[in-house]
Design a protein around this motif. Structure first.
Motif, PDB file in Angstrom:
ATOM      1  N   PHE A   1      36.501  15.856 -22.872  1.00  0.00           N
ATOM      2  CA  PHE A   1      36.199  17.002 -22.021  1.00  0.00           C
ATOM      3  C   PHE A   1      34.789  17.564 -22.200  1.00  0.00           C
ATOM      4  CE2 PHE A   1      40.842  17.029 -22.555  1.00  0.00           C
ATOM      5  CZ  PHE A   1      41.176  16.839 -21.226  1.00  0.00           C
ATOM      6  N   ARG A   2      34.009  17.011 -23.103  1.00  0.00           N
ATOM      7  CA  ARG A   2      32.660  17.534 -23.364  1.00  0.00           C
ATOM      8  C   ARG A   2      31.645  16.745 -22.541  1.00  0.00           C
ATOM      9  NH1 ARG A   2      28.285  16.853 -26.751  1.00  0.00           N
ATOM     10  NH2 ARG A   2      29.128  14.868 -27.386  1.00  0.00           N
ATOM     11  N   ARG A   3      31.234  17.316 -21.437  1.00  0.00           N
ATOM     12  CA  ARG A   3      30.239  16.666 -20.597  1.00  0.00           C
ATOM     13  C   ARG A   3      28.849  17.159 -21.007  1.00  0.00           C
ATOM     14  NH1 ARG A   3      32.244  20.980 -17.775  1.00  0.00           N
ATOM     15  NH2 ARG A   3      30.705  22.242 -16.699  1.00  0.00           N
ATOM     16  N   PRO A   4      27.789  16.508 -20.546  1.00  0.00           N
ATOM     17  CA  PRO A   4      26.434  16.975 -20.882  1.00  0.00           C
ATOM     18  C   PRO A   4      26.230  18.425 -20.424  1.00  0.00           C
ATOM     19  CG  PRO A   4      26.355  14.799 -19.886  1.00  0.00           C
ATOM     20  CD  PRO A   4      27.778  15.278 -19.759  1.00  0.00           C
ATOM     21  N   GLY A   5      25.557  19.198 -21.246  1.00  0.00           N
ATOM     22  CA  GLY A   5      25.273  20.584 -20.907  1.00  0.00           C
ATOM     23  C   GLY A   5      26.346  21.580 -21.296  1.00  0.00           C
ATOM     24  N   VAL A   6      27.461  21.124 -21.869  1.00  0.00           N
ATOM     25  CA  VAL A   6      28.509  22.055 -22.297  1.00  0.00           C
ATOM     26  C   VAL A   6      27.929  22.969 -23.367  1.00  0.00           C
ATOM     27  CG1 VAL A   6      30.643  22.212 -23.636  1.00  0.00           C
ATOM     28  CG2 VAL A   6      30.519  20.681 -21.691  1.00  0.00           C
ATOM     29  N   ARG A   7      28.060  24.276 -23.151  1.00  0.00           N
ATOM     30  CA  ARG A   7      27.517  25.242 -24.089  1.00  0.00           C
ATOM     31  C   ARG A   7      28.540  26.272 -24.519  1.00  0.00           C
ATOM     32  NH1 ARG A   7      28.045  29.139 -21.333  1.00  0.00           N
ATOM     33  NH2 ARG A   7      27.671  29.460 -19.160  1.00  0.00           N
ATOM     34  N   ALA A   8      29.477  26.609 -23.641  1.00  0.00           N
ATOM     35  CA  ALA A   8      30.446  27.664 -23.951  1.00  0.00           C
ATOM     36  C   ALA A   8      31.844  27.059 -24.013  1.00  0.00           C
ATOM     37  CB  ALA A   8      30.388  28.766 -22.897  1.00  0.00           C
ATOM     38  N   VAL A   9      32.389  27.028 -25.217  1.00  0.00           N
ATOM     39  CA  VAL A   9      33.726  26.466 -25.440  1.00  0.00           C
ATOM     40  C   VAL A   9      34.571  27.509 -26.154  1.00  0.00           C
ATOM     41  CG1 VAL A   9      35.043  24.642 -26.584  1.00  0.00           C
ATOM     42  CG2 VAL A   9      32.818  24.111 -25.567  1.00  0.00           C
ATOM     43  N   VAL A  10      35.818  27.635 -25.712  1.00  0.00           N
ATOM     44  CA  VAL A  10      36.768  28.555 -26.334  1.00  0.00           C
ATOM     45  C   VAL A  10      37.934  27.744 -26.875  1.00  0.00           C
ATOM     46  CG1 VAL A  10      38.471  30.363 -25.854  1.00  0.00           C
ATOM     47  CG2 VAL A  10      36.160  30.572 -24.964  1.00  0.00           C
ATOM     48  N   VAL A  11      38.379  28.109 -28.075  1.00  0.00           N
ATOM     49  CA  VAL A  11      39.564  27.498 -28.684  1.00  0.00           C
ATOM     50  C   VAL A  11      40.539  28.619 -28.987  1.00  0.00           C
ATOM     51  CG1 VAL A  11      40.471  26.204 -30.648  1.00  0.00           C
ATOM     52  CG2 VAL A  11      38.226  25.609 -29.700  1.00  0.00           C
ATOM     53  N   ARG A  12      41.715  28.566 -28.349  1.00  0.00           N
ATOM     54  CA  ARG A  12      42.757  29.548 -28.641  1.00  0.00           C
ATOM     55  C   ARG A  12      43.592  29.047 -29.811  1.00  0.00           C
ATOM     56  NH1 ARG A  12      46.289  31.577 -24.496  1.00  0.00           N
ATOM     57  NH2 ARG A  12      46.405  33.321 -25.902  1.00  0.00           N
ATOM     58  N   ALA A  13      44.273  29.952 -30.491  1.00  0.00           N
ATOM     59  CA  ALA A  13      45.023  29.636 -31.711  1.00  0.00           C
ATOM     60  C   ALA A  13      44.060  29.046 -32.743  1.00  0.00           C
ATOM     61  CB  ALA A  13      46.197  28.697 -31.433  1.00  0.00           C
ATOM     62  N   ALA A  14      42.904  29.705 -32.869  1.00  0.00           N
ATOM     63  CA  ALA A  14      41.830  29.215 -33.733  1.00  0.00           C
ATOM     64  C   ALA A  14      42.212  29.180 -35.213  1.00  0.00           C
ATOM     65  CB  ALA A  14      40.579  30.062 -33.535  1.00  0.00           C
ATOM     66  N   THR A  15      43.236  29.931 -35.628  1.00  0.00           N
ATOM     67  CA  THR A  15      43.647  29.906 -37.034  1.00  0.00           C
ATOM     68  C   THR A  15      44.560  28.726 -37.343  1.00  0.00           C
ATOM     69  OG1 THR A  15      45.509  31.386 -36.606  1.00  0.00           O
ATOM     70  CG2 THR A  15      43.440  32.407 -37.324  1.00  0.00           C
ATOM     71  N   SER A  16      44.992  27.993 -36.319  1.00  0.00           N
ATOM     72  CA  SER A  16      45.880  26.850 -36.542  1.00  0.00           C
ATOM     73  C   SER A  16      45.096  25.660 -37.090  1.00  0.00           C
ATOM     74  CB  SER A  16      46.562  26.438 -35.231  1.00  0.00           C
ATOM     75  OG  SER A  16      45.615  25.865 -34.342  1.00  0.00           O
ATOM     76  N   ALA A  17      45.807  24.708 -37.651  1.00  0.00           N
ATOM     77  CA  ALA A  17      45.166  23.493 -38.162  1.00  0.00           C
ATOM     78  C   ALA A  17      44.449  22.744 -37.044  1.00  0.00           C
ATOM     79  CB  ALA A  17      46.201  22.594 -38.830  1.00  0.00           C
ATOM     80  N   ILE A  18      45.079  22.637 -35.880  1.00  0.00           N
ATOM     81  CA  ILE A  18      44.452  21.935 -34.766  1.00  0.00           C
ATOM     82  C   ILE A  18      43.221  22.694 -34.288  1.00  0.00           C
ATOM     83  CG2 ILE A  18      44.765  21.155 -32.387  1.00  0.00           C
ATOM     84  CD1 ILE A  18      47.707  20.604 -33.114  1.00  0.00           C
ATOM     85  N   GLY A  19      43.303  24.016 -34.223  1.00  0.00           N
ATOM     86  CA  GLY A  19      42.145  24.818 -33.854  1.00  0.00           C
ATOM     87  C   GLY A  19      40.977  24.568 -34.795  1.00  0.00           C
TER      88      GLY A  19
END
Length: 144
Positions: free
Chosen positions: A7-25
């Motif tokens: 999902f990371r295309r050229p120019g990606v600058r703003a990414v959000v990860v929900r459940a950031a305290t999880s192992a996958i996060g």
């Protein structure tokens, strides 16, 4: 190919990860920072829970604090996020999806809240593309 690379295309600058305290996060943050993107983490704000490696995050926002949506908008800019990884769903998932850029992608890989996104998030004109991602399929499809 990792979920991050998919999902990371050229120019990606703003990414959000929900459940950031999880192992996958935490793993998503690690993979993203290795590729030069410091994500914004979104968490519920459960007492005693923190992200594993704070240096990997541009910021961490708690949805139990007033004004969290505005703070997220400020951090991601008026365009919104390029990629959002969500494993929670529910009302706050719909709010974060609405903050994803119209040419961005909202990656849903779980449903911890037990409440799905509203159906219009999948079909509304000008909204972010919503992709379902199955971690099991990614793990089993990747070479050892």
């Amino acid at each position: 190919m990792t979920t991050v690379d998919r999902f990371r295309r050229p120019g990606v600058r703003a990414v959000v990860v929900r459940a950031a305290t999880s192992a996958i996060g935490g793993h998503l943050a690690e993979l993203l920072t290795e590729r030069g993107v410091a994500p914004v983490g979104v968490v519920r704000g459960t007492p005693g829970r923190t992200v594993a490696e704070p240096s990997r995050w541009r910021a961490v926002i708690r949805t139990n604090e007033p004004g969290w949506r505005e703070r997220l908008r400020t951090l991601t800019g008026p365009r919104g996020t390029d990629v959002t990884y969500d494993r929670v769903g529910g009302e706050s998932g719909a709010d974060v999806c609405a903050l994803t850029s119209g040419d961005g992608v909202f990656v849903r890989y779980g449903l911890l809240s037990g409440t799905p996104l509203p159906a219009h998030r999948f079909t509304e004109a000008g909204g972010a593309r919503v992709e379902l991602s199955r971690l099991r399929a990614t793990v089993h499809g990747d070479g050892r």
